[in-house]
Motif scaffolding. Sequence first.
Motif, PDB file in Angstrom:
ATOM      1  N   VAL A 143       2.105   4.217  -9.572  1.00 62.23           N
ATOM      2  CA  VAL A 143       2.102   2.915 -10.110  1.00 62.23           C
ATOM      3  C   VAL A 143       1.301   1.876  -9.398  1.00 62.23           C
ATOM      4  CG1 VAL A 143       4.689   3.177 -10.863  1.00 62.23           C
ATOM      5  CG2 VAL A 143       4.372   1.976  -8.697  1.00 62.23           C
ATOM      6  N   CYS A 144       0.874   0.819 -10.154  1.00 62.23           N
ATOM      7  CA  CYS A 144       0.068  -0.096  -9.534  1.00 62.23           C
ATOM      8  C   CYS A 144       0.692  -1.446  -9.337  1.00 62.23           C
ATOM      9  CB  CYS A 144      -1.238  -0.254 -10.296  1.00 62.23           C
ATOM     10  SG  CYS A 144      -2.632  -1.300  -9.652  1.00 62.23           S
ATOM     11  N   ILE A 145       0.634  -2.127  -8.326  1.00 62.45           N
ATOM     12  CA  ILE A 145       1.269  -3.345  -8.302  1.00 62.45           C
ATOM     13  C   ILE A 145       0.954  -4.521  -9.323  1.00 62.45           C
ATOM     14  CG2 ILE A 145      -0.394  -4.340  -6.823  1.00 62.45           C
ATOM     15  CD1 ILE A 145       3.291  -4.696  -6.092  1.00 62.45           C
ATOM     16  N   THR A 146      -0.090  -4.243  -9.969  1.00 59.10           N
ATOM     17  CA  THR A 146      -0.453  -5.304 -11.296  1.00 59.10           C
ATOM     18  C   THR A 146       0.319  -4.992 -12.383  1.00 59.10           C
ATOM     19  OG1 THR A 146      -2.139  -3.589 -11.611  1.00 59.10           O
ATOM     20  CG2 THR A 146      -2.779  -5.731 -10.484  1.00 59.10           C
ATOM     21  N   ASP A 147       1.028  -3.391 -12.213  1.00 56.78           N
ATOM     22  CA  ASP A 147       1.930  -3.674 -13.528  1.00 56.78           C
ATOM     23  C   ASP A 147       3.091  -4.164 -13.605  1.00 56.78           C
ATOM     24  OD1 ASP A 147      -0.184  -1.459 -14.281  1.00 56.78           O
ATOM     25  OD2 ASP A 147       0.986   0.035 -13.119  1.00 56.78           O
ATOM     26  N   PHE A 148       3.348  -4.907 -12.300  1.00 52.82           N
ATOM     27  CA  PHE A 148       4.510  -5.530 -12.093  1.00 52.82           C
ATOM     28  C   PHE A 148       4.558  -7.122 -12.069  1.00 52.82           C
ATOM     29  CE2 PHE A 148       5.035  -1.283 -11.017  1.00 52.82           C
ATOM     30  CZ  PHE A 148       6.355  -0.771 -11.422  1.00 52.82           C
ATOM     31  N   GLY A 149       3.364  -7.634 -12.550  1.00 56.27           N
ATOM     32  CA  GLY A 149       3.197  -8.901 -12.690  1.00 56.27           C
ATOM     33  C   GLY A 149       2.448  -9.589 -11.412  1.00 56.27           C
ATOM     34  N   ALA A 150       1.959  -8.777 -10.423  1.00 57.16           N
ATOM     35  CA  ALA A 150       1.661  -9.296  -9.130  1.00 57.16           C
ATOM     36  C   ALA A 150       0.419 -10.125  -9.309  1.00 57.16           C
ATOM     37  CB  ALA A 150       1.275  -8.270  -8.107  1.00 57.16           C
ATOM     38  N   ASP A 151       0.197 -11.114  -8.453  1.00 60.91           N
ATOM     39  CA  ASP A 151      -1.005 -12.005  -8.630  1.00 60.91           C
ATOM     40  C   ASP A 151      -1.935 -11.784  -7.524  1.00 60.91           C
ATOM     41  OD1 ASP A 151      -2.960 -14.496  -8.970  1.00 60.91           O
ATOM     42  OD2 ASP A 151      -1.593 -15.352  -7.570  1.00 60.91           O
TER      43      ASP A 151
ATOM     44  N   THR B 201      -4.721 -13.562  -6.294  1.00 61.04           N
ATOM     45  CA  THR B 201      -5.371 -14.609  -5.676  1.00 61.04           C
ATOM     46  C   THR B 201      -4.862 -15.067  -4.326  1.00 61.04           C
ATOM     47  OG1 THR B 201      -4.093 -16.091  -7.033  1.00 61.04           O
ATOM     48  CG2 THR B 201      -5.817 -15.198  -8.169  1.00 61.04           C
ATOM     49  N   GLY B 202      -3.604 -14.601  -4.183  1.00 60.01           N
ATOM     50  CA  GLY B 202      -3.033 -15.151  -2.903  1.00 60.01           C
ATOM     51  C   GLY B 202      -2.512 -16.450  -2.964  1.00 60.01           C
ATOM     52  N   GLN B 203      -2.061 -16.906  -4.222  1.00 59.44           N
ATOM     53  CA  GLN B 203      -1.455 -17.999  -4.603  1.00 59.44           C
ATOM     54  C   GLN B 203       0.032 -17.943  -4.933  1.00 59.44           C
ATOM     55  OE1 GLN B 203      -3.569 -20.766  -3.569  1.00 59.44           O
ATOM     56  NE2 GLN B 203      -4.762 -18.998  -2.962  1.00 59.44           N
ATOM     57  N   THR B 204       0.313 -17.022  -5.527  1.00 59.56           N
ATOM     58  CA  THR B 204       1.618 -16.677  -5.755  1.00 59.56           C
ATOM     59  C   THR B 204       2.468 -15.589  -5.175  1.00 59.56           C
ATOM     60  OG1 THR B 204       0.875 -17.527  -8.033  1.00 59.56           O
ATOM     61  CG2 THR B 204       3.238 -16.292  -8.023  1.00 59.56           C
ATOM     62  N   LEU B 205       3.506 -15.802  -4.883  1.00 55.51           N
ATOM     63  CA  LEU B 205       4.351 -14.773  -4.116  1.00 55.51           C
ATOM     64  C   LEU B 205       4.457 -13.445  -4.888  1.00 55.51           C
ATOM     65  CD1 LEU B 205       7.377 -16.766  -2.527  1.00 55.51           C
ATOM     66  CD2 LEU B 205       5.488 -15.464  -1.252  1.00 55.51           C
ATOM     67  N   CYS B 206       4.246 -12.401  -4.425  1.00 55.52           N
ATOM     68  CA  CYS B 206       4.613 -11.293  -5.114  1.00 55.52           C
ATOM     69  C   CYS B 206       5.767 -10.217  -4.670  1.00 55.52           C
ATOM     70  CB  CYS B 206       3.101 -10.226  -5.000  1.00 55.52           C
ATOM     71  SG  CYS B 206       1.705 -11.027  -5.502  1.00 55.52           S
ATOM     72  N   THR B 207       6.627 -11.162  -3.929  1.00 55.18           N
ATOM     73  CA  THR B 207       7.778 -10.340  -3.270  1.00 55.18           C
ATOM     74  C   THR B 207       8.456  -9.690  -4.421  1.00 55.18           C
ATOM     75  OG1 THR B 207       7.807 -12.326  -1.952  1.00 55.18           O
ATOM     76  CG2 THR B 207       9.674 -10.648  -1.806  1.00 55.18           C
ATOM     77  N   GLU B 208       8.838 -10.169  -5.436  1.00 57.53           N
ATOM     78  CA  GLU B 208       9.585  -9.414  -6.435  1.00 57.53           C
ATOM     79  C   GLU B 208       8.886  -8.125  -7.244  1.00 57.53           C
ATOM     80  OE1 GLU B 208      11.928 -10.561 -10.746  1.00 57.53           O
ATOM     81  OE2 GLU B 208      10.948 -12.227  -9.592  1.00 57.53           O
ATOM     82  N   ALA B 209       7.324  -8.494  -7.236  1.00 51.24           N
ATOM     83  CA  ALA B 209       6.548  -7.162  -7.771  1.00 51.24           C
ATOM     84  C   ALA B 209       6.386  -6.340  -7.009  1.00 51.24           C
ATOM     85  CB  ALA B 209       5.236  -7.723  -7.931  1.00 51.24           C
ATOM     86  N   PHE B 210       6.708  -6.533  -5.417  1.00 51.54           N
ATOM     87  CA  PHE B 210       6.908  -5.300  -4.519  1.00 51.54           C
ATOM     88  C   PHE B 210       7.957  -4.544  -4.536  1.00 51.54           C
ATOM     89  CE2 PHE B 210       2.902  -7.109  -2.381  1.00 51.54           C
ATOM     90  CZ  PHE B 210       2.194  -5.956  -2.340  1.00 51.54           C
ATOM     91  N   ALA B 211       9.144  -5.204  -4.752  1.00 55.84           N
ATOM     92  CA  ALA B 211      10.402  -4.706  -4.832  1.00 55.84           C
ATOM     93  C   ALA B 211      10.775  -3.901  -6.145  1.00 55.84           C
ATOM     94  CB  ALA B 211      11.468  -5.721  -4.737  1.00 55.84           C
ATOM     95  N   LYS B 212      10.158  -4.571  -7.145  1.00 57.95           N
ATOM     96  CA  LYS B 212      10.381  -3.683  -8.476  1.00 57.95           C
ATOM     97  C   LYS B 212       9.401  -2.475  -8.541  1.00 57.95           C
ATOM     98  CE  LYS B 212      11.639  -7.575 -11.564  1.00 57.95           C
ATOM     99  NZ  LYS B 212      11.170  -8.462 -12.654  1.00 57.95           N
TER     100      LYS B 212
ATOM    101  N   GLY C 244      -7.826  -7.576  -3.724  1.00 55.10           N
ATOM    102  CA  GLY C 244      -7.135  -8.941  -3.916  1.00 55.10           C
ATOM    103  C   GLY C 244      -6.431  -9.268  -2.747  1.00 55.10           C
ATOM    104  N   VAL C 245      -6.117 -10.528  -2.841  1.00 55.52           N
ATOM    105  CA  VAL C 245      -5.271 -11.023  -1.687  1.00 55.52           C
ATOM    106  C   VAL C 245      -3.800 -11.100  -2.389  1.00 55.52           C
ATOM    107  CG1 VAL C 245      -4.448 -12.833  -0.227  1.00 55.52           C
ATOM    108  CG2 VAL C 245      -7.009 -12.349  -0.650  1.00 55.52           C
ATOM    109  N   TRP C 246      -2.818 -10.497  -1.704  1.00 53.99           N
ATOM    110  CA  TRP C 246      -1.512 -10.471  -2.251  1.00 53.99           C
ATOM    111  C   TRP C 246      -0.511 -11.138  -1.368  1.00 53.99           C
ATOM    112  CZ3 TRP C 246      -2.028  -8.196  -7.180  1.00 53.99           C
ATOM    113  CH2 TRP C 246      -3.296  -7.311  -7.204  1.00 53.99           C
ATOM    114  N   LEU C 247      -0.240 -12.354  -1.780  1.00 55.87           N
ATOM    115  CA  LEU C 247       0.824 -13.045  -0.909  1.00 55.87           C
ATOM    116  C   LEU C 247       2.183 -12.575  -1.190  1.00 55.87           C
ATOM    117  CD1 LEU C 247       1.050 -15.726   1.025  1.00 55.87           C
ATOM    118  CD2 LEU C 247       1.347 -17.027  -0.842  1.00 55.87           C
ATOM    119  N   THR C 248       3.078 -12.412  -0.079  1.00 53.50           N
ATOM    120  CA  THR C 248       4.302 -11.870  -0.170  1.00 53.50           C
ATOM    121  C   THR C 248       5.250 -12.087   0.766  1.00 53.50           C
ATOM    122  OG1 THR C 248       5.796  -9.839  -0.952  1.00 53.50           O
ATOM    123  CG2 THR C 248       3.667  -9.549   0.714  1.00 53.50           C
ATOM    124  N   GLY C 249       6.755 -12.011   0.357  1.00 53.03           N
ATOM    125  CA  GLY C 249       7.658 -12.146   1.499  1.00 53.03           C
ATOM    126  C   GLY C 249       7.560 -10.698   2.045  1.00 53.03           C
ATOM    127  N   PRO C 250       9.096 -10.031   2.658  1.00 51.96           N
ATOM    128  CA  PRO C 250       9.138  -8.810   3.091  1.00 51.96           C
ATOM    129  C   PRO C 250       9.093  -7.801   2.121  1.00 51.96           C
ATOM    130  CG  PRO C 250      10.764 -10.387   4.077  1.00 51.96           C
ATOM    131  CD  PRO C 250      10.000 -11.200   2.839  1.00 51.96           C
TER     132      PRO C 250
END
Length: 487
Positions: free
Chosen positions: A46-54, A56-67, A85-91
Amino acid sequence: MTFAMLALAIAAQAQPQGENPYRKYTQNLPFAMSEVKAPVIPDAKVCITDFGADATGQTLCTEAFAKAIDTLANKGGGHLIVPAGVWLTGPIQLKSNIDLHLEMGAVIKFAADETLYPIIKTSFEGLDTRRCQSPLSANGCTNISITGQGAIDGNGQYWRPVKKSKVTDAHWKRILAVPGSKELKKDYWVPSEGYAKGEQGANMNVPSASTDEEWNSIKRFLRPVMVSLVKCKNVLLQGVIFQNSPAWNLHPLMCENVIIDRVLVRNPNYAQNGDALDLESCKNALIVNSKFDAGDDGICIKSGKDADGRKRGIPCENVVVDGCTVFAGHGGFVVGSEMSGGVRNFKVQNCQFLGTDVGLRFKSTRGRGGIVENIYISNISMMDIATDAITFNMYYGGKSVAEMLADGDQPDNVTKVKVDETTPIFRNINIENVVCSNAGRAMEFNGLPEMPIDRINLKNITIHAQKDAEFTNCININKENVSVILK
């Protein structure tokens, strides 16, 4: 890049069926060690972009990684593709049978926001304690990997203290201007009031808090290791850049069958507790063809501290380090000081240490207990070692050798004390074919009077140094073709 091309890139990294490229590292060793193989990951992708990840490094992708990870886990595992790309995220928490694959140009950047990292029970610096959840972690997993050509950044400057002596005047002025931070004591900056509170009364970096309210009030002080892998089996870290960690960078703890291959692990040279790799209480591990550039120890071997480490009772054993480079940092290859569960059966070869404070560093102190034995080190090249090319120090007190020398520290209590389970033992260590072109001092062996360093074999060693070797409280030190050329 098309999805098909991504699949081909992953396939190119996979080991051929029936052939193990890592078998060669466990052949003809001076101790018995099982063959180590890379984890087998299912083909699903799967690709992280399939789950709505941004990107640009401006929006948290934490939920996208978890999903994405949950989706793969529900399929039995597979590869999570992170494109450029730059993928800003929590844990991010990995699960069994999952490969986190970073394409060239992919940067996972962990957010500088302590509220995203809950306080958990864990181990740090060998003691059972609490810390903030690590940015990237796995616990009790089987068959996990982090691969590719991208980078993972822990945003460490948000968490770490800074000593003025380690940075430029311009850098010091910038950090003093950070809102909410403070100069805790002369020439020592901390990132928040909570950090300052946590440091008061702490045992090294382990605080004395007891209630949930107290822990939460010092949260910034509980800076985590960046990559925490606990009780995992069949682990591969390959090709990725790991950088800028809040505390230690890579920390496999009580893991089995670990391969660290062709990674770059780096921290700023002023990073407090910025160890590159701490392999703790692990069994059957390969550390090969990798580069480490850190503000503290480079390749460091541990097995728990004092009573907590002895209670765990899990040694770090059966490890091969081959073809690695360490830049800067407090030590190239290091054992301790947290070695209370024991360290044994190591082969370290074909490595180079360029500008480290110490080359080969063995450290402990009374209270640790534990046995370090059956270490085989060969074919090591060093240059511009600030202090000792080789050191054994049984009076370690938390400072680098350079700091100890600068402060004029002398060992405490050099008289004999009773030998018991808290007495550290270092014995049967073989070092040969070493060249060091420039060191402050050739060697320092500083053992305990009640438990001398025993059976150290030195062979074919040439060290150019400003000071000669010093040997205190050590027995059966065998030297063959050992040459110290004073400058």
